[in-house]
Write an enzyme that holds these catalytic residues in place. Structure first.
Site, PDB file in Angstrom:
ATOM      1  N   SER A  26      52.986  -5.017  48.463  1.00 43.27           N
ATOM      2  CA  SER A  26      52.272  -6.291  48.488  1.00 43.27           C
ATOM      3  C   SER A  26      53.194  -7.380  47.968  1.00 43.27           C
ATOM      4  O   SER A  26      54.180  -7.095  47.268  1.00 43.27           O
ATOM      5  CB  SER A  26      51.026  -6.192  47.599  1.00 43.27           C
ATOM      6  OG  SER A  26      50.465  -7.459  47.329  1.00 43.27           O
ATOM      7  N   TYR A  40      46.312  -5.034  39.403  1.00 45.67           N
ATOM      8  CA  TYR A  40      46.773  -4.751  40.770  1.00 45.67           C
ATOM      9  C   TYR A  40      48.277  -4.965  40.876  1.00 45.67           C
ATOM     10  O   TYR A  40      49.008  -4.107  41.386  1.00 45.67           O
ATOM     11  CB  TYR A  40      46.035  -5.646  41.756  1.00 45.67           C
ATOM     12  CG  TYR A  40      46.497  -5.507  43.190  1.00 45.67           C
ATOM     13  CD1 TYR A  40      46.256  -4.337  43.899  1.00 45.67           C
ATOM     14  CD2 TYR A  40      47.168  -6.548  43.834  1.00 45.67           C
ATOM     15  CE1 TYR A  40      46.673  -4.202  45.215  1.00 45.67           C
ATOM     16  CE2 TYR A  40      47.583  -6.426  45.148  1.00 45.67           C
ATOM     17  CZ  TYR A  40      47.333  -5.255  45.831  1.00 45.67           C
ATOM     18  OH  TYR A  40      47.750  -5.119  47.136  1.00 45.67           O
ATOM     19  N   LYS A  48      51.458  -2.356  41.747  1.00 42.14           N
ATOM     20  CA  LYS A  48      52.378  -2.567  42.853  1.00 42.14           C
ATOM     21  C   LYS A  48      53.829  -2.710  42.375  1.00 42.14           C
ATOM     22  O   LYS A  48      54.761  -2.303  43.076  1.00 42.14           O
ATOM     23  CB  LYS A  48      51.944  -3.791  43.666  1.00 42.14           C
ATOM     24  CG  LYS A  48      50.655  -3.574  44.442  1.00 42.14           C
ATOM     25  CD  LYS A  48      50.781  -2.434  45.447  1.00 42.14           C
ATOM     26  CE  LYS A  48      49.583  -2.340  46.361  1.00 42.14           C
ATOM     27  NZ  LYS A  48      49.745  -1.283  47.391  1.00 42.14           N
ATOM     28  N   THR A  55      42.279  -8.035  56.639  1.00 38.45           N
ATOM     29  CA  THR A  55      41.702  -6.700  56.486  1.00 38.45           C
ATOM     30  C   THR A  55      40.408  -6.785  55.683  1.00 38.45           C
ATOM     31  O   THR A  55      40.075  -7.817  55.100  1.00 38.45           O
ATOM     32  CB  THR A  55      42.679  -5.768  55.738  1.00 38.45           C
ATOM     33  OG1 THR A  55      42.906  -6.304  54.423  1.00 38.45           O
ATOM     34  CG2 THR A  55      44.001  -5.630  56.471  1.00 38.45           C
TER      35      THR A  55
END
Length: 230
Positions: free
Chosen positions: A135, A148, A152, A181
């Site tokens: 990401s 998050y 990553k 998405t």
């Protein structure tokens, strides 16, 4: 499930939707496929759509289930492994509970490392490719994205270590910006915005970059790909 002699074999996780499904469709003309994920119905539907594809439903955070599922595949070689499965849970440091940190790392890092470890003999036999769908948050951390982004960043470190330890493999970290998405819909809802998928990358654009990495000439290695919406 061994690869047919004339076609390389690819295993794609998170293949039931989004980037993973787009990657499977991009690879299908040239590769036999193992489609990994939790949604058995969606995986079977995609496998029926693609020649040479097989659904492989598995809970990637269950070590015992993954080990048994890998053993059941009986792979003498694996040409491509694409890690697309992941979770994105947002929140400030103050509001993020420890269980959220644990779950995010379990899915985005630990499960990736565990599956890769089990598949290393097959990957080595093929001098294969490992692609990790990371990401933009694996390059820059922003407020509200702490757990998050940390997962990553850790995934990128895993890729760097694997690349250094396994010189016969090509290891690629892919860092897309926002992609149209289901996960992005959840992100926009969390931010309180109105969703407009036309502002984001298409999953097919990310898949095209991954296809370029795994079909590059034998003399070439794309260790990192950064993709942003125009």
């Amino acid at each position: 499930m061994a690869a047919v002699d004339s076609r390389p074999l690819a295993l794609v996780t998170g293949a039931s939707r989004g980037i993973g499904a787009a990657v499977a469709r991009a690879l299908a003309p040239t590769h036999d496929l193992v489609l990994g994920g939790r949604d058995a119905v969606a995986l079977e539907s995609l496998a029926a759509e693609l020649d040479g594809a097989r659904a492989w439903p598995v809970e990637l955070t269950d070590d015992g289930s993954v080990a048994a599922a890998v053993a059941g595949l009986d792979l003498p070689r694996l040409d491509v492994l694409v890690h697309s499965a992941g979770v994105g849970l947002l929140g400030t440091i103050e509001e993020t509970e420890p269980d959220t940190w644990r779950h995010q790392f379990e899915v985005n890092v630990v499960a990736v490392a565990g599956l890769t470890r089990l598949l290393l003999p097959a990957l080595r036999a093929a001098r294969g490719d490992v692609v990790l769908v990371n990401s933009g948050s694996g390059l820059t951390a922003r407020a509200g994205w702490g757990s998050y982004a940390a997962s990553k960043f850790a995934l990128r470190a895993f890729a760097d270590a694997l690349r250094a330890e396994e010189p016969d493999l090509r290891v690629t970290s892919v860092h897309p910006g926002r992609v149209d998405t289901d996960m992005q819909r959840s992100v926009v809802a969390h931010e309180g915005g109105e969703y407009d998928g036309s502002k984001f990358l298409r999953p097919e654009s990310v898949a095209a970059a991954i296809l370029a990495a795994v079909t590059a000439g034998a003399d070439a290695h794309l260790p990192e790909i950064v993709i942003r919406p125009r």
